[in-house]
Design an enzyme around this catalytic site. Structure first.
Site, mmCIF file in Angstrom:
data_model
loop_
_atom_site.group_PDB
_atom_site.id
_atom_site.type_symbol
_atom_site.label_atom_id
_atom_site.label_comp_id
_atom_site.label_asym_id
_atom_site.label_seq_id
_atom_site.Cartn_x
_atom_site.Cartn_y
_atom_site.Cartn_z
ATOM 1 N NE ARG A 129 -17.197 -14.400 32.022
ATOM 2 C CZ ARG A 129 -15.972 -13.921 32.144
ATOM 3 N NH1 ARG A 129 -14.969 -14.529 31.600
ATOM 4 N NH2 ARG A 129 -15.742 -12.816 32.800
ATOM 5 N NE ARG A 185 -7.717 -13.138 27.766
ATOM 6 C CZ ARG A 185 -8.667 -13.577 28.564
ATOM 7 N NH1 ARG A 185 -8.834 -14.848 28.771
ATOM 8 N NH2 ARG A 185 -9.486 -12.735 29.153
ATOM 9 C CB CYS A 202 -15.339 -17.789 28.094
ATOM 10 S SG CYS A 202 -15.382 -17.521 29.833
ATOM 11 C CE LYS A 229 -7.892 -9.499 32.850
ATOM 12 N NZ LYS A 229 -9.261 -9.579 32.341
ATOM 13 C CG ASN A 230 -10.588 -7.320 35.414
ATOM 14 O OD1 ASN A 230 -10.226 -7.621 34.275
ATOM 15 N ND2 ASN A 230 -10.928 -8.223 36.311
ATOM 16 C CG ASP A 253 -10.859 -12.470 38.516
ATOM 17 O OD1 ASP A 253 -11.519 -13.424 38.048
ATOM 18 O OD2 ASP A 253 -10.921 -11.311 38.035
HETATM 19 C C1 UD1 Z 1 -15.464 -9.244 35.495
HETATM 20 C C2 UD1 Z 1 -13.966 -9.369 35.392
HETATM 21 C C3 UD1 Z 1 -13.541 -10.810 35.673
HETATM 22 C C4 UD1 Z 1 -14.100 -11.270 37.023
HETATM 23 C C5 UD1 Z 1 -15.598 -11.019 37.104
HETATM 24 C C6 UD1 Z 1 -16.174 -11.313 38.471
HETATM 25 C C7 UD1 Z 1 -13.424 -7.682 33.748
HETATM 26 C C8 UD1 Z 1 -12.932 -7.348 32.370
HETATM 27 N N1 UD1 Z 1 -13.555 -8.992 34.054
HETATM 28 O O1 UD1 Z 1 -16.027 -10.072 34.487
HETATM 29 O O2 UD1 Z 1 -12.118 -10.862 35.706
HETATM 30 O O3 UD1 Z 1 -13.859 -12.656 37.172
HETATM 31 O O4 UD1 Z 1 -15.889 -9.635 36.792
HETATM 32 O O5 UD1 Z 1 -15.527 -10.584 39.457
HETATM 33 O O6 UD1 Z 1 -13.647 -6.789 34.561
HETATM 34 N N2 UD1 Z 1 -23.926 -12.635 34.598
HETATM 35 C C9 UD1 Z 1 -25.210 -12.864 34.179
HETATM 36 N N3 UD1 Z 1 -25.775 -11.985 33.274
HETATM 37 C C10 UD1 Z 1 -25.084 -10.910 32.789
HETATM 38 C C11 UD1 Z 1 -23.761 -10.688 33.239
HETATM 39 C C12 UD1 Z 1 -23.201 -11.565 34.147
HETATM 40 O O7 UD1 Z 1 -25.849 -13.820 34.594
HETATM 41 O O8 UD1 Z 1 -25.649 -10.160 31.982
HETATM 42 C C13 UD1 Z 1 -23.297 -13.586 35.562
HETATM 43 C C14 UD1 Z 1 -22.094 -14.307 34.934
HETATM 44 O O9 UD1 Z 1 -22.499 -15.425 34.179
HETATM 45 C C15 UD1 Z 1 -21.282 -14.695 36.141
HETATM 46 C C16 UD1 Z 1 -21.584 -13.550 37.120
HETATM 47 O O10 UD1 Z 1 -22.728 -12.877 36.628
HETATM 48 O O11 UD1 Z 1 -21.737 -15.910 36.687
HETATM 49 C C17 UD1 Z 1 -20.436 -12.561 37.271
HETATM 50 O O12 UD1 Z 1 -20.154 -11.970 36.036
HETATM 51 P P1 UD1 Z 1 -19.700 -10.467 35.880
HETATM 52 O O13 UD1 Z 1 -19.603 -9.808 37.205
HETATM 53 O O14 UD1 Z 1 -20.539 -9.833 34.836
HETATM 54 O O15 UD1 Z 1 -18.241 -10.656 35.312
HETATM 55 P P2 UD1 Z 1 -17.572 -9.918 34.096
HETATM 56 O O16 UD1 Z 1 -17.930 -8.475 34.104
HETATM 57 O O17 UD1 Z 1 -17.768 -10.700 32.853
#
Ligand code: UD1
Length: 423
Positions: A127, A402, A122, A27-28, A310
């Site tokens: 996030r 999902r 969420c 998925k990711n 995850d």
């Molecule tokens: C992706 C995965 C999700 C997984 C996560 C961490 C997808 C579609 N989803 O989510 O399944 O759980 O990686 O391995 O690939 N953060 C910030 N600022 C930002 C972006 C992120 O502070 O601009 C923080 C988030 O709040 C969180 C952490 O970084 O605490 C990790 O988030 P991130 O690696 O961005 O996860 P996703 O890409 O949303």
């Protein structure tokens, strides 16, 4: 709002899981690669795309932006984005799935502007998207944000250095995609190193991009003028593979999980060995054999190659029946312990203090009516249900759908008493 689904998953206490099962595409990896398809002007064919609600939503997003999207079969999608004509995503689609934000980087670099509703908070944490926007700004984009949406524009993006304060997966992907057609070189430092980033980079390079270093903490992207078409197979889902592996462990079974990249499974394999399972790696499969005396373990979630957040909920389900006291420290998301209350309904003994959980192993769990509070929490309840005495009824399973392509069929193939029922 998520649509309310009247289907539930019913799990009866099952025999030790046994047999072979094939893992679906990730998925990711599929979601960012679908978003990246906005960048190419020729036909793109994606194979091994998992059949998931989130993929369906991303295809709707692409169509709403002007791409042609057609299913060639259940797992193969053909996309043509030659006539991309819309730079704005609709609130209803954006709100359904946070990952739709990944279209921002491609739209910005291809059309010079993009407007998106802000992905709401969420269940598992706030996030934020500050790192995505930091990257766009570093490439010279103006970014205007108000309460509801974010608008980014630039006549000509220009490569630059971007340092990520945290190796965010989504930010790394979005910035990488924006940089593919920026003028000059972009360097992303402290980039996320997840295998899904490597798959995205491989796909973009097939389209004609010039990206090096994906999979390390420094990614270099030299901008090119144009991206074309390609055929690409999505990598196997390491989280689905890990969930099935925990299924073997928790049920004291013997399962061969096929279609895996074994190196992606290292943290999961290591922890299963540490608690006492036998884990045998094949070329593209992993066999996990459980036993009666699995011992407590400790895990701490980290960005890749650390232990994946995850997989945290599924391991917690396992810990509820390991001999001794296990601990979990969640460092990636601030609120990812919602499965604890549900597992407690099944007789688990878990104490939570801020980002740490202590789990005292019990002899048994008991079937209960529980709800999937998020995607991986739902998978944890399926695992717990397989060994719990009696019947477990899992509600709000749209979360599970999902991210898992027919989870009940995969577990049923291994002998679990699990089915879906409409209420
Ligand atoms: C992706 C995965 C999700 C997984 C996560 C961490 C997808 C579609 N989803 O989510 O399944 O759980 O990686 O391995 O690939 N953060 C910030 N600022 C930002 C972006 C992120 O502070 O601009 C923080 C988030 O709040 C969180 C952490 O970084 O605490 C990790 O988030 P991130 O690696 O961005 O996860 P996703 O890409 O949303």
């Amino acid at each position: 709002m998520e649509e309310i689904c009247l289907e539930k998953i019913i799990v009866e206490k099952s025999p030790p899981l046994h047999g072979r099962v094939r893992v679906s595409g990730a998925k990711n990896a599929a979601l960012p690669i679908l978003a990246a398809s906005l960048l190419g002007t020729e036909d793109i064919i994606l194979e091994d795309v998992p059949n998931l609600k989130d993929v369906e939503i991303m295809c709707e997003v692409l169509k709403s932006l002007g791409s042609e999207v057609a299913y060639l079969d259940a797992n193969t999608i053909k996309i043509n984005s030659k006539n991309l004509n819309n730079y704005e995503t609709r609130y209803e689609l954006m709100n359904k799935m946070r990952a739709s934000f990944l279209v921002m980087g491609p739209l910005l670099t291809r059309l010079g502007k993009t407007r998106n509703s802000l992905p709401g908070g969420c269940a598992i944490g706030a996030r934020p998207i500050d790192l995505h926007l930091k990257g766009f700004r570093a490439l010279g984009a103006e970014v205007v944000q108000n309460e509801d949406n974010v608008f980014a524009y630039s006549d000509r993006l220009t490569g630059d250095m971007v340092y990520l304060d945290f190796p965010s997966v989504g930010a790394t992907e979005n910035i990488m995609m924006a940089a593919t057609m920026a003028q000059g070189e972009t360097i992303i430092d402290n980039a996320a190193m997840e295998p899904e980033i490597v798959d995205l980079s491989n796909f973009l390079n097939k389209l004609g991009a010039d990206i090096r270093g994906a999979g390390t903490s420094t990614i270099k992207i030299r901008g090119v003028k144009h991206l074309g078409g390609a055929k690409h197979s999505i990598i196997p889902d390491r989280i689905e593979a890990g969930t099935l592996m925990v299924g073997a462990a928790i049920s004291k079974g013997d399962v061969i999980v096929e279609n895996v990249i074994t190196s992606h499974m290292k943290p999961v394999s290591a922890k299963l060995r540490e608690c006492g399972c036998t884990v045998e790696e094949g070329i593209d499969s992993i066999r996990v054999i459980g036993n009666d005396h699995l011992k407590a373990i400790d895990i701490k979630t980290m960005p890749y190659p650390g232990f994946p957040t995850d997989m945290q909920a599924q391991f917690m389900a396992l810990m509820t029946v390991l001999e001794g006291t296990s601990t979990v420290i969640e460092t990636v998301f601030e609120n990812r312990f919602m499965h604890v209350e549900e597992l407690k309904k099944m007789g688990a003994d878990i104490q939570v203090e801020e980002r740490a959980a202590t789990i005292l192993g019990k002899d048994k769990l008991f079937g209960a009516e529980v709800k999937a509070t998020d995607l991986r929490a739902g998978a944890a309840l399926v695992l717990a249900g397989i060994i719990a005495e009696g019947t477990t009824i899992i509600d709000e399973i749209y979360h599970i759908d999902r991210g898992y392509d027919r989870i009940e069929e995969k577990f049923r193939k291994l002998g679990a008493n699990i089915y879906r029922k409409e209420f």
